[in-house]
Design an enzyme around this catalytic site. Structure first.
Site, PDB file in Angstrom:
ATOM      1  N   GLU A 279      -4.370 -17.989   1.848  1.00 13.82           N
ATOM      2  CA  GLU A 279      -5.728 -17.731   1.377  1.00 13.82           C
ATOM      3  C   GLU A 279      -6.524 -19.032   1.407  1.00 13.82           C
ATOM      4  OE1 GLU A 279      -7.838 -15.794  -2.568  1.00 13.82           O
ATOM      5  OE2 GLU A 279      -6.160 -17.170  -2.867  1.00 13.82           O
TER       6      GLU A 279
ATOM      7  N   CYS B 275      -3.400 -13.211  -2.996  1.00 16.95           N
ATOM      8  CA  CYS B 275      -3.273 -14.039  -4.200  1.00 16.95           C
ATOM      9  C   CYS B 275      -3.328 -13.200  -5.482  1.00 16.95           C
ATOM     10  CB  CYS B 275      -4.344 -15.129  -4.173  1.00 16.95           C
ATOM     11  SG  CYS B 275      -3.974 -16.551  -5.248  1.00 16.95           S
TER      12      CYS B 275
ATOM     13  N   LYS C 216     -10.115  -9.081  -0.241  1.00 12.15           N
ATOM     14  CA  LYS C 216      -9.557  -9.268  -1.575  1.00 12.15           C
ATOM     15  C   LYS C 216     -10.221  -8.284  -2.532  1.00 12.15           C
ATOM     16  CE  LYS C 216      -8.203 -12.961  -4.766  1.00 12.15           C
ATOM     17  NZ  LYS C 216      -8.233 -14.426  -5.017  1.00 12.15           N
TER      18      LYS C 216
END
Length: 300
Positions: A50, A162, A128
């Site tokens: 990321e 993440c 995300k």
């Protein structure tokens, strides 16, 4: 049930060292060096971290507010996509190309998107889905709203970027759709943040009987707000059962050093563990859904 079409594959997680660059070409050379090494080890899949693209911040005035810099990096998206598409084709790899800030046409919001490339150069995007506080409050990054499962010639893969890996419902849903692999690109600045991602990634392997490929950033971008420190250790994680790695860790890097972690995965072992494993948490989760629907709060 979907069945993977290939038995054993070799995969790689980049423990990618972010450093200042003077040109886009210098960034591209570093990325290609990683891809070239991975291809040389006959890997089929590479996962990058990321926000490793935040190296491109250093092409701009780093004294600007971070929210403005993030949007300037988004301006490199098309060039970045072209670079990664060419590398996927040239080296014959599937590449989860970390993430880059991205803005849609006619939309002034910025998103954190992971581009997934096939060896043919075809690609799709997993955005995300959950923003950390610094992304939401300081970087002004917005969440996407769609989870995807990607079909490859070695099975199905999902991407949890993440913080997203800290939401077990997402990965459980992907596993129920036949995902045998989970890519986790991450970017964390300290040990606590890194361990939140690592521990949750490890939990997801056990809960869903799938492999996790965790790729973090390491290194430093001096004087760049919110990117000065990067703390990470790449890993390839497995379920905790007899056919897999003793501690559920197939391979891991040297903490906070530039590294590439490579391991070989037996895709058939995932299918077998979901049917014949010592425990069957993915299959048994159907009962969990029933229990949750009938949840009682009992006064004492």
């Amino acid at each position: 049930m979907h069945r993977s079409r290939s038995g054993r594959i070799r995969v790689a997680a980049a423990q990618y060292f972010v450093r200042p660059v003077r040109t886009f070409e210098q960034f591209a050379e570093q990325v290609e060096a990683v891809v070239e090494v991975v291809a040389g080890y006959r890997c089929r899949l590479l996962v990058l971290p990321e926000y490793f693209t935040m190296q491109l911040l250093t092409l701009h005035d780093i004294r600007l507010p971070i929210a403005e810099l993030v949007r300037q990096v988004a301006g490199h998206r098309d060039r970045f996509v072209e670079l990664m598409r060419d590398l996927a084709r040239q080296y014959g790899l599937y590449i989860v190309a970390g993430t880059i800030p991205a803005m849609d046409d006619g939309d002034d919001r910025v998103f954190n998107d992971a581009y997934f490339f096939s060896p043919s150069g075809d690609f799709d995007v997993q955005g995300k889905l959950h923003m950390t506080r610094f992304e939401r409050e300081e970087w002004h990054v917005s969440p996407r709203n769609r989870l995807k499962v990607f079909e490859t010639d070695f099975g199905r893969l999902a991407i949890a970027i993440c913080y997203d890996v800290e939401f077990p419902e997402l990965v459980r849903a992907a596993a129920h759709e036949g995902a045998h692999l989970l890519a986790v690109p991450s970017n964390t600045d300290d040990r606590k943040g890194f361990l939140r991602v690592r521990y949750c990634a490890h939990a997801r392997t056990i809960e869903n009987q799938l492999y996790v490929i965790h790729s973090p950033t390491v290194g430093t971008l001096p004087r760049v707000a919110d990117m000065t420190l990067n703390y990470g250790q790449a890993a390839i994680l497995t379920p905790s059962d007899y056919p897999f790695a003793r501690d559920g860790i197939l391979a891991e890097g040297v903490l906070n050093q530039e590294d590439i972690v490579i391991g070989e995965l037996d895709m058939h072992a995932i299918e077998e563990s979901r049917t014949f494993g010592t425990v069957l948490p993915l299959n048994d989760s159907h009962h969990t859904r029933e229990l949750i629907r009938d949840l009682d709060v009992v006064p004492l």
